[in-house]
Scaffold this motif. Sequence first.
Motif, PDB file in Angstrom:
ATOM      1  N   GLY A 193       2.747   5.773  -3.495  1.00 28.31           N
ATOM      2  CA  GLY A 193       3.769   6.707  -3.966  1.00 28.31           C
ATOM      3  C   GLY A 193       3.985   6.695  -5.459  1.00 28.31           C
ATOM      4  O   GLY A 193       4.678   7.582  -5.982  1.00 28.31           O
ATOM      5  N   THR A 194       3.426   5.709  -6.160  1.00 30.51           N
ATOM      6  CA  THR A 194       3.652   5.634  -7.605  1.00 30.51           C
ATOM      7  C   THR A 194       2.455   6.076  -8.433  1.00 30.51           C
ATOM      8  O   THR A 194       2.624   6.450  -9.587  1.00 30.51           O
ATOM      9  CB  THR A 194       4.030   4.192  -8.001  1.00 30.51           C
ATOM     10  N   VAL A 195       1.242   6.015  -7.865  1.00 25.81           N
ATOM     11  CA  VAL A 195       0.062   6.426  -8.636  1.00 25.81           C
ATOM     12  C   VAL A 195      -0.030   7.954  -8.641  1.00 25.81           C
ATOM     13  O   VAL A 195       0.552   8.640  -7.804  1.00 25.81           O
ATOM     14  CB  VAL A 195      -1.223   5.817  -8.060  1.00 25.81           C
TER      15      VAL A 195
ATOM     16  N   GLY B 172       0.810  -1.214   0.000  1.00 23.69           N
ATOM     17  CA  GLY B 172       0.000   0.000   0.000  1.00 23.69           C
ATOM     18  C   GLY B 172       0.840   1.259   0.000  1.00 23.69           C
ATOM     19  O   GLY B 172       0.525   2.227  -0.705  1.00 23.69           O
ATOM     20  N   CYS B 173       1.932   1.259   0.790  1.00 19.72           N
ATOM     21  CA  CYS B 173       2.817   2.435   0.810  1.00 19.72           C
ATOM     22  C   CYS B 173       3.469   2.656  -0.549  1.00 19.72           C
ATOM     23  O   CYS B 173       3.474   3.784  -1.080  1.00 19.72           O
ATOM     24  CB  CYS B 173       3.892   2.257   1.879  1.00 19.72           C
TER      25      CYS B 173
ATOM     26  N   LEU C 163       8.711   9.865  -2.659  1.00 20.93           N
ATOM     27  CA  LEU C 163       9.919   9.217  -2.148  1.00 20.93           C
ATOM     28  C   LEU C 163       9.701   8.732  -0.716  1.00 20.93           C
ATOM     29  O   LEU C 163      10.106   7.620  -0.348  1.00 20.93           O
ATOM     30  CB  LEU C 163      11.098  10.191  -2.216  1.00 20.93           C
ATOM     31  N   ALA C 164       9.059   9.549   0.097  1.00 12.87           N
ATOM     32  CA  ALA C 164       8.802   9.160   1.483  1.00 12.87           C
ATOM     33  C   ALA C 164       7.920   7.916   1.551  1.00 12.87           C
ATOM     34  O   ALA C 164       8.128   7.044   2.417  1.00 12.87           O
ATOM     35  CB  ALA C 164       8.145  10.315   2.233  1.00 12.87           C
ATOM     36  N   LEU C 165       6.964   7.791   0.656  1.00 13.16           N
ATOM     37  CA  LEU C 165       6.099   6.610   0.638  1.00 13.16           C
ATOM     38  C   LEU C 165       6.871   5.355   0.234  1.00 13.16           C
ATOM     39  O   LEU C 165       6.654   4.271   0.797  1.00 13.16           O
ATOM     40  CB  LEU C 165       4.920   6.842  -0.300  1.00 13.16           C
ATOM     41  N   LEU C 166       7.776   5.487  -0.718  1.00 16.45           N
ATOM     42  CA  LEU C 166       8.587   4.333  -1.125  1.00 16.45           C
ATOM     43  C   LEU C 166       9.536   3.908   0.002  1.00 16.45           C
ATOM     44  O   LEU C 166       9.731   2.703   0.241  1.00 16.45           O
ATOM     45  CB  LEU C 166       9.372   4.666  -2.389  1.00 16.45           C
TER      46      LEU C 166
ATOM     47  N   ALA D  43      -6.957   6.517  -6.853  1.00 17.89           N
ATOM     48  CA  ALA D  43      -6.014   5.412  -6.696  1.00 17.89           C
ATOM     49  C   ALA D  43      -5.261   5.530  -5.376  1.00 17.89           C
ATOM     50  O   ALA D  43      -5.014   4.529  -4.690  1.00 17.89           O
ATOM     51  CB  ALA D  43      -5.040   5.378  -7.861  1.00 17.89           C
ATOM     52  N   MET D  44      -4.895   6.740  -4.995  1.00 18.60           N
ATOM     53  CA  MET D  44      -4.231   6.933  -3.698  1.00 18.60           C
ATOM     54  C   MET D  44      -5.135   6.490  -2.559  1.00 18.60           C
ATOM     55  O   MET D  44      -4.701   5.848  -1.602  1.00 18.60           O
ATOM     56  CB  MET D  44      -3.842   8.404  -3.509  1.00 18.60           C
TER      57      MET D  44
END
Length: 431
Positions: A95-97, A90-91, A173-176, A102-103
């Motif tokens: 971060g990619t959508v 999920g994280c 970046l923080a989500l990845l 979608a988020m």
Amino acid sequence: MFSAPRPGPGRGWLLRLVIAFAFAQGAVSMARPAVSYRALALGADEGTVGVIAGVYALLPLFAAVPLGRRTDHGRCAPLLPVGVVLISGGCALSGTVSSLPAMAAWSGVMGLGHLCFVIGAQSIVARQSAPAEQDRNFGHFTIGASLGQLVGPIAAGALISGESGALGRTSALALLVSAAVCAVALTSLWRIEHRRTPGAGPAGGKPTAKADARVPVTTILGARGVPAGIFISMAVLSSTDILTAYLPVVGEHRGIAPATVGLLLSLRAAATIACRLVMPPMLRLLGRTVLLTTSCLLAGLLCAGLVLPVPVPVLAVLLAALGFCLGVGQPLSMTTVVRAAPVEARSTALALRLTGNRLGQAAAPAAAGLVAGAAGAAAPFALLGALLLAAAGLGLRGGGAGRTSVQPEPTPVPPTPGPVRERGAPRADAP
């Protein structure tokens, strides 16, 4: 019984569980403000941020009770790696959508993973802790959550930058990074759950018809102390959740940098850790009912104080005091629910408590978004104040129903031996 003393030696399982929970919760605490910042970068307003924060709790709202039913009569540990995988996925995908729906969807997956992990972990603590250890072990268990809440926002604030239109890129970046942090939790998930005899019941004893039967939800909710424990937990968690989701919004409106917002959130978490470290002496001094009621009352007043446009140092003091008060509700509500619920349905009772948490996490951010859109970004904190004051009232009436674990356990009385009869004498019950 489900509450029998833990069968294995030592408490290494609890330490490993705390470490795993710290990484999983750290990832979530890092991802939640990052989701808010990324949503703002994609054009979301305050109301939309509240909706996305609410979707985090939507899937868990329907999954909690079935997972609790499964855990009551089976193993708890398999839920932990499943939760870690769902949180990490999920994280990473949040971060990619690049669309808000979608988020919201992947935020829901993150919430489902967190639910799986917490149900499994709480059930392990309840199952492997003696009654006199429950307050202490639940308090230590929740220190893992507080450690994650301490480090996660600092890491998010250090990575996220709103300068020169970089907010979207740095929040992604923080989500990845949060996905990678959560994956580290897998390294501590070994030998967490003690082995039980094959075919044994919840405490390693022989299964009975009563243990195999499903206790109705209405019976669990009707036990004195369970509704109060659920509501107090919901109010405390909703407060922490909205603080995490809306302090970045307030920071944007008041010109507070993301790094400073991260430090403020981490200061609250540090105060919560301090509270849980000194909880046993506070319980001995005040008792569960007074401690629950007083902490919720003070937390409600402090939340209302966050509405005021105070300077950052004063805001830091308010958040530290609030974090200390909020540290009481979660571990004591766990113990209250475990002790008030029927023995054969304690995982289901904990799942109902988590359902209440997720209901609060779904409804409170949505209500906060409406309030923020109508009355300003800081207005949701007044809503939290009212919720915590209501929790204080319930804590006074029923939140201390569970017996305080600092009291000594009664000494078991050996059974009285039957009368001695002479060899060859007829038995009294013989036909």
